[in-house]
Design a protein around this motif. Structure first.
Motif, PDB file in Angstrom:
ATOM      1  N   ALA A  93      57.324  32.156 -27.143  1.00 10.84           N
ATOM      2  CA  ALA A  93      58.108  31.915 -25.922  1.00 10.84           C
ATOM      3  C   ALA A  93      57.323  32.363 -24.690  1.00 10.84           C
ATOM      4  O   ALA A  93      56.505  33.273 -24.741  1.00 10.84           O
ATOM      5  N   ILE A  94      57.598  31.698 -23.582  1.00  5.33           N
ATOM      6  CA  ILE A  94      56.948  32.028 -22.314  1.00  5.33           C
ATOM      7  C   ILE A  94      57.998  32.111 -21.213  1.00  5.33           C
ATOM      8  O   ILE A  94      59.162  31.715 -21.400  1.00  5.33           O
ATOM      9  N   SER A  95      57.578  32.610 -20.063  1.00  2.76           N
ATOM     10  CA  SER A  95      58.412  32.626 -18.863  1.00  2.76           C
ATOM     11  C   SER A  95      57.691  31.860 -17.767  1.00  2.76           C
ATOM     12  O   SER A  95      56.455  31.829 -17.714  1.00  2.76           O
ATOM     13  N   VAL A  96      58.474  31.254 -16.894  1.00  3.57           N
ATOM     14  CA  VAL A  96      57.925  30.391 -15.847  1.00  3.57           C
ATOM     15  C   VAL A  96      58.593  30.733 -14.521  1.00  3.57           C
ATOM     16  O   VAL A  96      59.797  31.009 -14.469  1.00  3.57           O
ATOM     17  N   LYS A  97      57.794  30.718 -13.446  1.00  6.92           N
ATOM     18  CA  LYS A  97      58.329  30.911 -12.105  1.00  6.92           C
ATOM     19  C   LYS A  97      57.565  30.022 -11.135  1.00  6.92           C
ATOM     20  O   LYS A  97      56.331  30.037 -11.105  1.00  6.92           O
TER      21      LYS A  97
ATOM     22  N   VAL B 228      55.206  22.437 -21.867  1.00  6.63           N
ATOM     23  CA  VAL B 228      55.556  22.648 -23.272  1.00  6.63           C
ATOM     24  C   VAL B 228      54.483  23.526 -23.908  1.00  6.63           C
ATOM     25  O   VAL B 228      53.293  23.409 -23.606  1.00  6.63           O
ATOM     26  N   VAL B 229      54.920  24.432 -24.774  1.00  9.20           N
ATOM     27  CA  VAL B 229      53.998  25.281 -25.520  1.00  9.20           C
ATOM     28  C   VAL B 229      53.441  24.485 -26.690  1.00  9.20           C
ATOM     29  O   VAL B 229      54.196  23.896 -27.472  1.00  9.20           O
ATOM     30  N   ILE B 230      52.125  24.437 -26.794  1.00  5.95           N
ATOM     31  CA  ILE B 230      51.467  23.712 -27.876  1.00  5.95           C
ATOM     32  C   ILE B 230      51.295  24.664 -29.059  1.00  5.95           C
ATOM     33  O   ILE B 230      50.708  25.745 -28.929  1.00  5.95           O
TER      34      ILE B 230
ATOM     35  N   GLN C 298      61.338  21.778 -17.710  1.00  6.85           N
ATOM     36  CA  GLN C 298      61.012  20.831 -16.645  1.00  6.85           C
ATOM     37  C   GLN C 298      61.517  21.390 -15.322  1.00  6.85           C
ATOM     38  O   GLN C 298      62.547  22.064 -15.277  1.00  6.85           O
ATOM     39  N   PHE C 299      60.800  21.113 -14.259  1.00  4.38           N
ATOM     40  CA  PHE C 299      61.300  21.453 -12.928  1.00  4.38           C
ATOM     41  C   PHE C 299      61.005  20.300 -11.974  1.00  4.38           C
ATOM     42  O   PHE C 299      60.007  19.582 -12.119  1.00  4.38           O
ATOM     43  N   ALA C 300      61.904  20.114 -11.051  1.00  2.00           N
ATOM     44  CA  ALA C 300      61.769  19.036 -10.069  1.00  2.00           C
ATOM     45  C   ALA C 300      62.358  19.512  -8.744  1.00  2.00           C
ATOM     46  O   ALA C 300      63.380  20.196  -8.723  1.00  2.00           O
ATOM     47  N   PHE C 301      61.706  19.171  -7.666  1.00  2.00           N
ATOM     48  CA  PHE C 301      62.195  19.546  -6.339  1.00  2.00           C
ATOM     49  C   PHE C 301      61.529  18.665  -5.293  1.00  2.00           C
ATOM     50  O   PHE C 301      60.516  18.000  -5.564  1.00  2.00           O
ATOM     51  N   THR C 302      62.118  18.663  -4.121  1.00  2.00           N
ATOM     52  CA  THR C 302      61.528  17.995  -2.960  1.00  2.00           C
ATOM     53  C   THR C 302      61.059  19.065  -1.992  1.00  2.00           C
ATOM     54  O   THR C 302      61.818  19.965  -1.641  1.00  2.00           O
ATOM     55  N   THR C 303      59.819  18.987  -1.595  1.00  2.00           N
ATOM     56  CA  THR C 303      59.234  20.033  -0.753  1.00  2.00           C
ATOM     57  C   THR C 303      59.866  20.033   0.640  1.00  2.00           C
ATOM     58  O   THR C 303      60.111  18.977   1.223  1.00  2.00           O
ATOM     59  N   HIS C 304      60.125  21.234   1.147  1.00  2.00           N
ATOM     60  CA  HIS C 304      60.625  21.413   2.510  1.00  2.00           C
ATOM     61  C   HIS C 304      59.646  22.224   3.353  1.00  2.00           C
ATOM     62  O   HIS C 304      59.922  22.491   4.518  1.00  2.00           O
TER      63      HIS C 304
END
Length: 214
Positions: free
Chosen positions: A66-70, A54-56, A89-95
């Motif tokens: 605004a920002i960009s995320v990768k 989140v941007v404070i 938010q981002f969520a993933f399971t590592t492979h």
């Protein structure tokens, strides 16, 4: 040992295990008007990752920058990407095992403004698990829930130790192979120098013999 003693013991063990296993952390980034800042985490295979960002902004500011995320995997696979956002938010399971990279940068229309502060809540493994859902689904609470958390933390520590052991073995193999190659290269370099020196002496001897100097 009474019930209170068991609870105290479980809580103490949970705190000790949580201190041994860094499964979550909050990060504060100051993004420049131009350029990119990244955070990385070395994570092993088959681990759940959950992060909120989140941007404070100043409470008196009505419009947040605004920002960009990768987010990318160790092999460059794109796991998450957002543009022109103030939170997400981002969520993933590592492979893949290795360094996972999350990069943040300011949008072009924010260039020339002051630095942008971004708060990142990065959770890994046990910390990313929704224990409230587990408790509701399996109808557990109190000491049993704490024991389940403790069991998960111990398993994560065990897996981390095995991963570190594997990495250490790989590094040792690479070091031994490199040392062997350097040794052979040194021997070959010395042999070449000896052969060249012998040829030079032979050539000089023939030259002096032709000139009848010896």
């Amino acid at each position: 040992m009474g019930r209170n003693g068991v609870i105290v013991w479980v809580l103490a063990m949970s705190m000790m295990v949580c201190n041994l296993l860094p499964v979550g952390e909050a990060i504060w980034l100051n993004l420049p008007a131009t350029g990119t800042k990244c955070v990385s985490e070395e994570i092993q295979n088959n681990v759940v990752v959950l992060a909120d960002y989140v941007v404070i902004t100043d409470p008196h500011t009505h419009l947040a920058p605004a920002i960009s995320v990768k987010v990318t995997s160790p092999y460059g696979n794109n796991l998450h990407g957002s543009e022109n956002v103030t939170h997400g938010q981002f969520a993933f399971t590592t492979h893949e095992a290795g360094n996972y990279l999350a990069c943040f940068w300011a949008e072009s229309h924010n260039q020339g403004s002051a630095e942008i502060s971004v708060n990142i809540d990065w959770k890994i493994g046990v910390a990313a698990k929704d224990w409230e859902s587990v408790a509701r689904k399996e109808k557990i609470e109190g000491v049993e829930l704490e024991l389940r958390k403790l069991e998960g933390a111990v398993e994560a520590i065990h897996e981390n130790l095995l991963y570190l052991k594997t990495r250490e073995a790989e590094m040792r193999t690479v070091s031994e192979r490199t040392n062997s190659r350097v040794a052979w290269f040194s021997i070959m370099s010395l042999a070449v120098c000896i052969v060249v020196s012998a040829l030079q002496l032979w050539h000089l001897k023939r030259f002096f013999q032709k000139k009848k100097l010896i």
